[in-house]
Design an enzyme around this catalytic site. Sequence first.
Site, PDB file in Angstrom:
ATOM      1  N   SER A  64       3.945   1.297  -1.219  1.00 27.04           N
ATOM      2  CA  SER A  64       4.349   2.089  -2.381  1.00 27.04           C
ATOM      3  C   SER A  64       5.804   1.801  -2.767  1.00 27.04           C
ATOM      4  O   SER A  64       6.615   1.369  -1.937  1.00 27.04           O
ATOM      5  CB  SER A  64       4.183   3.574  -2.084  1.00 27.04           C
ATOM      6  OG  SER A  64       2.868   3.836  -1.663  1.00 27.04           O
TER       7      SER A  64
HETATM    8  N1  SAM Z   1       1.652   4.188   3.361  1.00 25.45           N
HETATM    9  C1  SAM Z   1       1.483   2.777   3.127  1.00 25.45           C
HETATM   10  C2  SAM Z   1       2.718   1.994   3.415  1.00 25.45           C
HETATM   11  O1  SAM Z   1       3.744   2.565   3.790  1.00 25.45           O
HETATM   12  O2  SAM Z   1       2.654   0.766   3.286  1.00 25.45           O
HETATM   13  C3  SAM Z   1       0.979   2.457   1.739  1.00 25.45           C
HETATM   14  C4  SAM Z   1      -0.360   2.948   1.520  1.00 25.45           C
HETATM   15  S1  SAM Z   1      -1.307   2.161   0.295  1.00 25.45           S
HETATM   16  C5  SAM Z   1      -0.587   2.772  -1.175  1.00 25.45           C
HETATM   17  C6  SAM Z   1      -2.784   3.103   0.544  1.00 25.45           C
HETATM   18  C7  SAM Z   1      -3.509   2.760   1.815  1.00 25.45           C
HETATM   19  O3  SAM Z   1      -4.564   3.708   2.008  1.00 25.45           O
HETATM   20  C8  SAM Z   1      -4.178   1.398   1.785  1.00 25.45           C
HETATM   21  O4  SAM Z   1      -3.747   0.638   2.866  1.00 25.45           O
HETATM   22  C9  SAM Z   1      -5.675   1.719   1.898  1.00 25.45           C
HETATM   23  O5  SAM Z   1      -6.414   0.754   2.589  1.00 25.45           O
HETATM   24  C10 SAM Z   1      -5.638   3.048   2.625  1.00 25.45           C
HETATM   25  N2  SAM Z   1      -6.840   3.882   2.498  1.00 25.45           N
HETATM   26  C11 SAM Z   1      -7.597   4.128   1.412  1.00 25.45           C
HETATM   27  N3  SAM Z   1      -8.606   4.962   1.710  1.00 25.45           N
HETATM   28  C12 SAM Z   1      -8.479   5.275   3.036  1.00 25.45           C
HETATM   29  C13 SAM Z   1      -9.195   6.103   3.947  1.00 25.45           C
HETATM   30  N4  SAM Z   1     -10.263   6.807   3.597  1.00 25.45           N
HETATM   31  N5  SAM Z   1      -8.765   6.172   5.227  1.00 25.45           N
HETATM   32  C14 SAM Z   1      -7.683   5.469   5.649  1.00 25.45           C
HETATM   33  N6  SAM Z   1      -6.958   4.662   4.826  1.00 25.45           N
HETATM   34  C15 SAM Z   1      -7.342   4.568   3.547  1.00 25.45           C
END
Ligand code: SAM
Length: 214
Positions: free
Chosen positions: A61
């Site tokens: 993000s």
């Molecule tokens: N917090 C992260 C960072 O610091 O890099 C960025 C997160 S990214 C915007 C969103 C993440 O949520 C992605 O890696 C995606 O694969 C994960 N995601 C989406 N749905 C999910 C779920 N049900 N359980 C776990 N992770 C999930």
Amino acid sequence: MDYKVLRERMIKEQLVARAIKNKEVLNAFYKVERHKFIPEEFRGSAYADYPVPIGEGQTISQPFMVALMTECLLPSPQDRILEIGTGSGYQAAILAELVKEVYSIERFAELARTAEDTLRQLGYKNIKIRVGDGTLGWLEEAPFDKIIVTAASPEIPKPLLERLKEFGRLVIPLGDSFSQVLTVVEKQKDKLIKTEVCGCVFVPLVGKYGWRQN
Ligand code: SAM
């Protein structure tokens, strides 16, 4: 490239200029080397004012959004925090500078593995990562003081609310797949107090209590 200079400029121009005030939060941004969480080919954009690809079609993000969500959690040193969406591990590292323990769930095994490697190399000992559907929560480690969801959901996943402590806080982008509202939820007795913070755009939360995979 002098990453320290870029990091200091990011903090001044993107965070302080946009009213991120919490001193501990700003200190965490000084400490955590954001470029180490970003694939080689995109490192030139590590301190830029936008999300950057990390693989599997996912992103780390925008720095301001990481700072705002962190501030909204009101992190305190004794907190145990659950993060849904480990991605690169950067948000987990920022939180680990501020709280006792961070538990983070990622649905893509490859992202979880890379994040774990990065965090191990940087010496973090208070972060645990697991692969799975984060919308189901992390039952064995519940309840949590705070929960942060770093992907967009149509609604608050019920299992997460159930695993949040009384008077706990949950920060989550709520909305459709094109745009969302960053929302803070406070759990107070039988009531949920919701505060809308600002508009935002996140990748979807894909899981049983988020968006269905298509
Ligand atoms: N917090 C992260 C960072 O610091 O890099 C960025 C997160 S990214 C915007 C969103 C993440 O949520 C992605 O890696 C995606 O694969 C994960 N995601 C989406 N749905 C999910 C779920 N049900 N359980 C776990 N992770 C999930």
